[in-house]
Each structure stands twice: as structure tokens, then as C-alpha cells.
Motif scaffolding. Structure first.
Motif, PDB file in Angstrom:
ATOM      1  N   GLY A   1       0.823  -1.222   0.000  1.00  0.00           N
ATOM      2  CA  GLY A   1       0.000   0.000   0.000  1.00  0.00           C
ATOM      3  C   GLY A   1       0.847   1.259   0.000  1.00  0.00           C
ATOM      4  O   GLY A   1       0.532   2.239  -0.685  1.00  0.00           O
ATOM      5  N   GLU A   2       1.947   1.238   0.765  1.00  0.00           N
ATOM      6  CA  GLU A   2       2.828   2.412   0.822  1.00  0.00           C
ATOM      7  C   GLU A   2       3.580   2.614  -0.499  1.00  0.00           C
ATOM      8  O   GLU A   2       3.845   3.735  -0.920  1.00  0.00           O
ATOM      9  CB  GLU A   2       3.816   2.260   1.979  1.00  0.00           C
TER      10      GLU A   2
ATOM     11  N   VAL B   1       9.233   8.543  -3.802  1.00  0.00           N
ATOM     12  CA  VAL B   1       9.962   8.115  -2.601  1.00  0.00           C
ATOM     13  C   VAL B   1       8.974   7.836  -1.470  1.00  0.00           C
ATOM     14  O   VAL B   1       8.062   8.625  -1.216  1.00  0.00           O
ATOM     15  CB  VAL B   1      10.978   9.193  -2.166  1.00  0.00           C
ATOM     16  N   ILE B   2       9.169   6.706  -0.787  1.00  0.00           N
ATOM     17  CA  ILE B   2       8.342   6.363   0.377  1.00  0.00           C
ATOM     18  C   ILE B   2       8.850   7.156   1.575  1.00  0.00           C
ATOM     19  O   ILE B   2      10.018   7.037   1.966  1.00  0.00           O
ATOM     20  CB  ILE B   2       8.407   4.859   0.678  1.00  0.00           C
ATOM     21  N   THR B   3       7.970   7.955   2.168  1.00  0.00           N
ATOM     22  CA  THR B   3       8.379   8.796   3.308  1.00  0.00           C
ATOM     23  C   THR B   3       7.648   8.441   4.601  1.00  0.00           C
ATOM     24  O   THR B   3       7.982   8.956   5.655  1.00  0.00           O
ATOM     25  CB  THR B   3       8.120  10.280   2.991  1.00  0.00           C
ATOM     26  N   LYS B   4       6.626   7.560   4.496  1.00  0.00           N
ATOM     27  CA  LYS B   4       5.844   7.213   5.689  1.00  0.00           C
ATOM     28  C   LYS B   4       5.683   5.695   5.794  1.00  0.00           C
ATOM     29  O   LYS B   4       5.715   4.988   4.786  1.00  0.00           O
ATOM     30  CB  LYS B   4       4.451   7.861   5.625  1.00  0.00           C
ATOM     31  N   TYR B   5       5.483   5.224   7.014  1.00  0.00           N
ATOM     32  CA  TYR B   5       5.189   3.803   7.221  1.00  0.00           C
ATOM     33  C   TYR B   5       4.305   3.667   8.459  1.00  0.00           C
ATOM     34  O   TYR B   5       4.294   4.525   9.338  1.00  0.00           O
ATOM     35  CB  TYR B   5       6.485   2.984   7.385  1.00  0.00           C
ATOM     36  N   GLU B   6       3.538   2.579   8.509  1.00  0.00           N
ATOM     37  CA  GLU B   6       2.607   2.369   9.625  1.00  0.00           C
ATOM     38  C   GLU B   6       3.016   1.202  10.507  1.00  0.00           C
ATOM     39  O   GLU B   6       2.607   1.118  11.663  1.00  0.00           O
ATOM     40  CB  GLU B   6       1.194   2.135   9.076  1.00  0.00           C
TER      41      GLU B   6
ATOM     42  N   SER C   1      14.142 -11.602   7.954  1.00  0.00           N
ATOM     43  CA  SER C   1      14.059 -10.794   6.749  1.00  0.00           C
ATOM     44  C   SER C   1      15.390 -10.119   6.485  1.00  0.00           C
ATOM     45  O   SER C   1      16.453 -10.711   6.682  1.00  0.00           O
ATOM     46  CB  SER C   1      12.943  -9.752   6.924  1.00  0.00           C
ATOM     47  N   LYS C   2      15.324  -8.873   6.035  1.00  0.00           N
ATOM     48  CA  LYS C   2      16.534  -8.120   5.702  1.00  0.00           C
ATOM     49  C   LYS C   2      16.226  -6.645   5.803  1.00  0.00           C
ATOM     50  O   LYS C   2      15.127  -6.209   5.444  1.00  0.00           O
ATOM     51  CB  LYS C   2      16.991  -8.464   4.286  1.00  0.00           C
ATOM     52  N   LEU C   3      17.166  -5.858   6.288  1.00  0.00           N
ATOM     53  CA  LEU C   3      17.015  -4.417   6.336  1.00  0.00           C
ATOM     54  C   LEU C   3      17.614  -3.835   5.055  1.00  0.00           C
ATOM     55  O   LEU C   3      18.835  -3.837   4.863  1.00  0.00           O
ATOM     56  CB  LEU C   3      17.719  -3.839   7.566  1.00  0.00           C
ATOM     57  N   TRP C   4      16.738  -3.366   4.181  1.00  0.00           N
ATOM     58  CA  TRP C   4      17.184  -2.840   2.891  1.00  0.00           C
ATOM     59  C   TRP C   4      17.595  -1.377   3.054  1.00  0.00           C
ATOM     60  O   TRP C   4      16.949  -0.614   3.767  1.00  0.00           O
ATOM     61  CB  TRP C   4      16.067  -2.937   1.855  1.00  0.00           C
ATOM     62  N   PRO C   5      18.650  -0.936   2.373  1.00  0.00           N
ATOM     63  CA  PRO C   5      19.139   0.436   2.560  1.00  0.00           C
ATOM     64  C   PRO C   5      18.274   1.473   1.847  1.00  0.00           C
ATOM     65  O   PRO C   5      17.587   1.179   0.869  1.00  0.00           O
ATOM     66  CB  PRO C   5      20.542   0.392   1.956  1.00  0.00           C
ATOM     67  N   LYS C   6      18.330   2.679   2.363  1.00  0.00           N
ATOM     68  CA  LYS C   6      17.669   3.823   1.744  1.00  0.00           C
ATOM     69  C   LYS C   6      18.089   3.923   0.266  1.00  0.00           C
ATOM     70  O   LYS C   6      19.254   3.738  -0.072  1.00  0.00           O
ATOM     71  CB  LYS C   6      18.071   5.100   2.493  1.00  0.00           C
TER      72      LYS C   6
ATOM     73  N   TYR D   1      10.929   4.254  -4.285  1.00  0.00           N
ATOM     74  CA  TYR D   1      12.235   4.197  -3.643  1.00  0.00           C
ATOM     75  C   TYR D   1      12.066   4.296  -2.126  1.00  0.00           C
ATOM     76  O   TYR D   1      11.220   5.042  -1.630  1.00  0.00           O
ATOM     77  CB  TYR D   1      13.111   5.356  -4.110  1.00  0.00           C
ATOM     78  N   LEU D   2      12.890   3.547  -1.380  1.00  0.00           N
ATOM     79  CA  LEU D   2      12.889   3.667   0.073  1.00  0.00           C
ATOM     80  C   LEU D   2      13.480   5.019   0.472  1.00  0.00           C
ATOM     81  O   LEU D   2      14.577   5.389   0.009  1.00  0.00           O
ATOM     82  CB  LEU D   2      13.717   2.546   0.709  1.00  0.00           C
ATOM     83  N   GLY D   3      12.782   5.738   1.349  1.00  0.00           N
ATOM     84  CA  GLY D   3      13.293   7.007   1.850  1.00  0.00           C
ATOM     85  C   GLY D   3      14.051   6.837   3.145  1.00  0.00           C
ATOM     86  O   GLY D   3      14.499   7.817   3.754  1.00  0.00           O
TER      87      GLY D   3
END
Length: 632
Positions: free
Chosen positions: A216-217, A225-230, A241-246, A262-264
Motif C-alpha cells: 500500500g505504501e 519516494v516512500i516517506t511514511k510507514y505504519e 528478513s533483511k534491512l534494505w538500505p535507503k 524508492y525507500l526514503g
């Protein structure tokens, strides 16, 4: 609230019916069949069915969804999708159902606990009820305002569609050169969000310090760019899992396939999303993102359709990407794309702002209407001067009294005793009379070449109806309710045959419908018609024909139908029908074809007919225009 208003509940005015006998199973839907299957939510026509039994036709009505409290005003025959629908009906003909429907939109609420929400909650909501004449005036004004608003919204959405086409054209041009094609897997890393699979409801995964991005995001970011998350992941979740970089490009591979963003910030995401990282010396990530936006629909078509449509990592890795020889060329292409799309984005934002303002204006109109602030003082005074005006308190008492006696005072019941005797012409009338009238219409249009294309045989038949019923000049017609209005086509065929044989005029086929062409004897036809008229009648005929000179087929059809419907109500004893009652008869009780014509056009016709310069108000003359008798 004004003194002639009163507070009431929806259950004071509406009864309900369970839809049990009107339900259609989804496997019985088919677009080729005529009867719509409804639900109350957005896009409320869910399909069509061939079933010709158990169809709801006690119209108009409101359907209400007991789970979502969504509602729809319906004025055509239908079946329903599920038992969640309540079918709401007025308790009395003293209720303006469209006004009540509007009040339901203003009082929208949603229950999280009640499955039978109409009975337990919604029907008991209080709202302000004005006198009936004011209800009708409010509905009429709202529909006029909404009609103009809807036209503006349609233009804005059309512009939105054109921007999408332009955006795709820009991308298509950017990638149309014959670049070498390289598989994505050879120049980029493509991996799913989770390396290990865990049940989605495993509470150990969530509630920590690590942002967790969902599809959804990504969809909301729409390539940006994705700037918010819930949602957040815990240490346990991160271990699975994995922590993907900005800066990672996220791409959805299930359900809504091909959405990108894109991840922000550093984040995790589910296995319905893949992360893409490229060697920036070989493949510009922005360049690749624009290529995906261009080919999204093609990728979606190729997606496998199993339990849920999806694509896999192997598919993406084998995806051929057109790549220029140098990274500088990619940068240049990206720059050219962004230069053009930045203008597109600015215009799109303006359109979105305008659409938001339009929706806010709609809500403002609704709020003013049901707060009693929509009508001007002059409009309110006109309502109070109506002969059937009475305070809403009296109106509500009458409705309750009808309910207690168990008798609903319907229009049909009213019409049985007080119906006025119809004036019928029984003498045989020559077809030359109507032929002469049509000849006058032909000569008028031929004498005004700029309007000649508006001449059709249907328009002539509508004018014939008005001459016969409004000017009370007998033409020998016996009109019935036809899809195109009040018609007597068997009689018209005889008139046309006589005109052709006598050389008055001939019939010519157009791309749509038929028109007439004058013959050598057209003058004789006009002379024979006019010798049966007084000077006053001649003048009135000329005035009427000139009124319709600039009208096209649909405009003439609407006015003639409204006239016939209005006249029918007068014949049936309805001395002063409201605009709503006239439109009900002209649009909803006439032919399904009329539902294809916008409702506001019928109200506009009534307003035009009442002007002093037009004065096309019926008097109840002639016979009732009814549905044709079925042939045995």
C-alpha cells in the motif's frame, strides 16, 4: 431549525424489505443480460442476469448496505448481490425520496459492531424535515448544482486520462531507439523482501524499531519516494528478513504488479515485494524505474494467474532491458523524461486539487441543503405559496396516520375517482392534415439552412404531438408511450405514404434515423393544412414551430415527453403535479431508454416550458398517452 421544519428519524419516513427473493448468485452474472445486479457501494452495478423473475420493480427505492451503511438511490428494475442489502421504501407518497436519500448522505456513519445496522442504528438517526414543497425545491436546486459540478468533474477526469496517455507517449519515445538488450539479472540484484517465510499473523515479527513497508505504501508513492510507514518489525522479524538500505527500488510482484517506489529510509518489506539494486556504472536505477513504468501493463499481462496473480524473481531476472552504450546516455534520457514529466506532474497536481475542491463543494452544497440554507428567501416564499404547502409537523402527522391505518395514499388510488374525462376526437381525419403540418416544418428548416441538419422524422412527430395536444388541432393520431416519446408511428407511416404519393415530400435515410425532402407539391400540402385553421391558430402554429427550429432530436424528444407526462398527470386528476412527479412520469415511468438521458435535462425542460415567452404548459386536453397494448 426553522419553525416550519421538524425533527424526525429515517424510520418515521421509510419502511424496509429484506432482499431474500431478489438475490442472484455471482456465477449467474453475464454482461449480455438486461437486468442489473446491485450492491450499495462504489460501482454499485456488479453484473447483469438473465433471470426474469424475482426482479424488484417497486420504484423508486433506496438500497442500503447493512455492513458498510453505503446507500444508492435506484429508479430501475434490479436484483441484488447479497442479503446484506436492505431495500428502503417510502411510507407515503408525501415523502420526497430523493430528499431523504440526500439526508442519508449527510448523516453517514459506520458501525463496527452491528450487522443489522439499519434496524439497530441508522433508521433511528434524527434529521431536519422541511415542508414537502421545500423538499422538492431543495432536491431540484441540488440536482441543478450537481449537474454543473459533475460536468466540471468529467472534464477534469478526461484531462487526467489525457495526461496518462501523454506520460506513456513520453516514456515510449524515450525507449524506442534500438538499444542493446541485456537481462536484468546480469546487471542488477533482484531479491525478495523476506529470506524466510513466517505466518503473517506471527506476533513476534512486529512491533519494533525497524520500519516495515507494505504494498500500500509503495502504491501511494507511485514511483516516487516512500516517506511514511505504519508498521514496524521486531528484532525477531529482522532475523527472518533483511534491512534494505535507503534508495532501494521496491517493486511489487503480487496482486497490483509493477508498482514501484524508492525507500526514503532503511526498511524491511514482505516477499510480495522485491528489492532492486544496480551497478550505477552500468544501469541507472531511475532509468530502469521509468522502463518498468512503461512496460508495467505488459508485465501484468504476462503474470501467472494462479490463486493470486504474481510474477517471480526468475521472471524479472530474465527481463530484457534496452540499455544505451554509455551510462551518460541513460542519464541524458532520464533528464529528458523528468523535464517533460515534471510539467505533467504539476498539471496533474492542479487537477487533483480541483477535484478535491469539487468534492468539498459537493459536501458544502449537501450541508447547506440539509441545514435549510440552500434556498434563497425568494425561493422559500415561492414554496410557501404552493397550494399544498403545510408545515412539516402536519406532514409528519399525516404520514404517521397513513401508517396507523395501514393505507398508503398512492397516486393510483387518487386517480380512480377524480380523473377528469379525456377529450377524445372520434371523427376520421385525413392524413393530408398532418402531412401539411410536416410540410410546414420541412419548409421552415429548408428556409434556414444553418438548422437544416436538425430536421428528422422523429422531431416532426414530436411537433405533431404538441400541435395536436397543446394547440388542440386534431391530426387523427392515437399516441402511445414509445422509447422516443409520445408517438403514433402507424399513423405517421400512412401520412408519409400519402405525402410520397401526392408529391408533398419524400423520406430520406440519414446515418442516424430519417429526414424529409420537399417535393413539388409541398406548397399545396401547406395550403390544404392552413385552410382548416383560423388566423389565430396559424399564428400559434408558426410560433410553436419557430420555438423548436434550433432544437435537435433529443431536445424535442425530452420536451414532448415531459409535456405528455405532465398532461397525463392532469388527466389522472393530479391538479398541480410537482416537478419531481412530472420527471418521475417522463423519465422513470416511460421507457428504459429515457434513463440514458440526464435527469437534469428534464427539469430544465420544465423550467423552459413555464417561461412567459414559451408558455408550453399542458391543460389536461386529449386522451391519456399510455403504454401500447400488447398484441395477442
Amino acid at each position: 431549525m426553522r419553525e416550519d421544519w421538524i425533527e424526525c428519524t429515517f424510520e418515521d419516513l421509510l419502511d424496509y424489505e429484506q432482499p431474500t427473493k431478489y438475490i442472484v448468485k455471482e456465477e449467474d452474472y453475464n454482461d449480455k443480460y438486461p437486468t442489473p445486479v446491485l450492491t450499495a457501494g462504489k460501482g454499485f452495478i456488479k453484473g447483469y442476469t438473465k433471470e426474469n423473475f424475482g426482479i424488484f420493480d417497486n420504484l423508486p427505492t433506496i438500497i442500503f448496505d447493512d455492513f458498510t451503511t453505503a446507500s444508492q438511490f435506484v429508479n430501475f428494475r434490479f436484483k441484488v448481490k447479497s442479503s446484506a442489502m436492505k431495500i428502503l421504501l417510502p411510507k407515503s407518497n408525501l415523502v420526497n425520496l430523493k430528499f431523504v436519500f440526500g439526508a442519508m448522505q449527510v448523516n453517514k456513519v459506520r458501525s463496527e459492531t452491528h450487522k443489522r445496522y439499519w434496524i439497530s442504528e441508522f433508521s433511528k438517526i434524527y434529521f431536519g424535515l422541511p415542508p414537502l414543497s421545500e423538499q422538492c425545491a431543495i432536491v431540484k436546486k441540488m440536482e441543478q448544482l450537481f449537474s454543473a459540478l459533475d460536468a466540471s468533474i468529467a472534464d477534469l477526469k478526461k484531462a487526467q486520462g489525457q495526461l496518462k496517455i501523454y506520460r506513456q507517449a513520453v516514456l515510449k519515445k524515450a525507449f524506442q531507439d534500438n538499444f542493446s538488450k541485456i537481462k536484468l539479472g546480469d546487471i542488477a540484484q533482484v531479491k525478495r523482501g523476506k529470506s524466510k517465510h513466517r505466518p503473517r499473523n506471527d506476533k513476534r515479527l512486529f512491533g519494533g524499531a525497524y520500519p516495515f513497508i507494505q504494498t500500500g505504501e509503495i502504491r501511494k508513492a507511485n514511483g516516487g519516494v516512500i516517506t511514511k510507514y505504519e508498521t514496524t518489525y521486531s528484532e525477531f522479524g529482522l532475523a527472518q528478513s533483511k534491512l534494505w538500505p535507503k534508495g532501494t527500488l521496491c517493486l511489487t510482484i503480487a496482486a497490483n504488479i509493477g508498482e514501484t517506489a524508492y525507500l526514503g529510509f532503511d526498511a524491511c518489506f514482505p516477499d510480495s515485494v522485491v528489492g532492486i539494486k544496480t551497478n550505477e556504472e552500468i544501469l541507472d536505477l531511475k532509468y530502469f524505474n521509468y522502463f518498468i513504468q512503461l512496460t508495467k501493463s505488459e508485465i501484468d499481462r504476462k503474470a501467472s494467474a494462479t490463486a493470486q496473480k504474481n510474477i517471480n524473481v526468475e521472471f524479472l531476472e530474465s527481463l530484457p532491458i534496452p540499455v544505451p552504450e554509455t551510462i551518460k546516455e541513460q542519464h541524458k534520457i532520464v533528464k529528458e523524461i523528468e523535464s517533460r514529466l515534471s510539467v505533467c506532474d504539476a498539471v496533474e497536481q492542479q487537477i487533483k486539487t480541483s477535484l478535491d475542491k469539487a468534492e468539498a463543494l459537493r459536501q458544502s452544497i449537501l450541508k447547506k441543503a440539509f441545514a435549510g440554507a440552500l434556498l434563497t428567501q425568494a425561493e422559500l416564499e415561492a414554496c410557501r405559496k404552493e397550494p399544498d404547502y403545510e408545515p412539516a409537523s402536519v406532514l409528519l402527522e399525516k404520514i404517521k396516520a397513513e401508517k396507523q391505518t395501514g393505507k398508503k395514499n398512492t397516486e393510483k388510488e387518487k386517480a380512480i375517482i377524480p380523473a377528469k374525462p379525456a377529450v377524445a376526437v372520434t371523427a376520421k381525419i385525413s392524413t393530408d392534415i398532418q402531412a401539411g403540418l410536416i410540410a410546414k416544418v420541412i419548409r421552415l428548416h429548408e428556409g434556414n439552412p444553418q438548422h437544416h441538419t436538425l430536421l428528422t422524422h422523429i422531431k416532426c412527430e414530436k411537433l405533431s404531438h404538441l400541435v395536436e395536444y397543446h394547440l388542440q388541432i386534431p391530426l387523427g393520431r392515437q399516441p402511445v408511450k414509445d422509447a422516443a416519446g409520445p408517438d403514433d408511428y402507424p399513423r405517421l407511416k400512412k401520412v408519409e405514404h400519402r405525402a410520397k404519393m401526392a408529391g408533398y415530400f419524400s423520406i430520406q435515410k440519414n446515418k442516424i434515423g430519417h429526414t424529409y425532402v420537399s417535393g413539388k407539391g409541398i406548397g399545396k400540402a401547406i395550403t390544404q393544412f392552413e385552410k382548416n385553421l383560423s388566423e389565430g391558430q396559424k399564428q400559434r402554429v408558426d410560433q410553436l414551430l419557430h420555438l423548436f427550429l434550433t432544437f435537435d432530436l433529443e431536445q424535442a424528444e425530452i420536451v414532448a415527453t415531459v409535456y405528455a407526462a405532465w398532461n397525463n398527470l392532469l388527466i389522472l386528476g393530479k391538479n398541480k403535479p410537482t416537478d419531481q412527479e412530472i420527471v418521475q412520469e417522463a423519465r422513470y415511468n416511460w421507457s428504459d431508454r429515457k434513463l440514458g438521458l440526464e435527469e437534469h435535462r428534464f427539469y430544465k425542460a420544465i423550467e423552459w416550458m413555464q417561461k412567459d415567452t414559451v408558455n408550453l404548459v399542458p391543460t389536461g386536453y386529449g386522451t391519456l398517452v399510455d403504454f401500447p397494448k400488447k398484441k395477442k
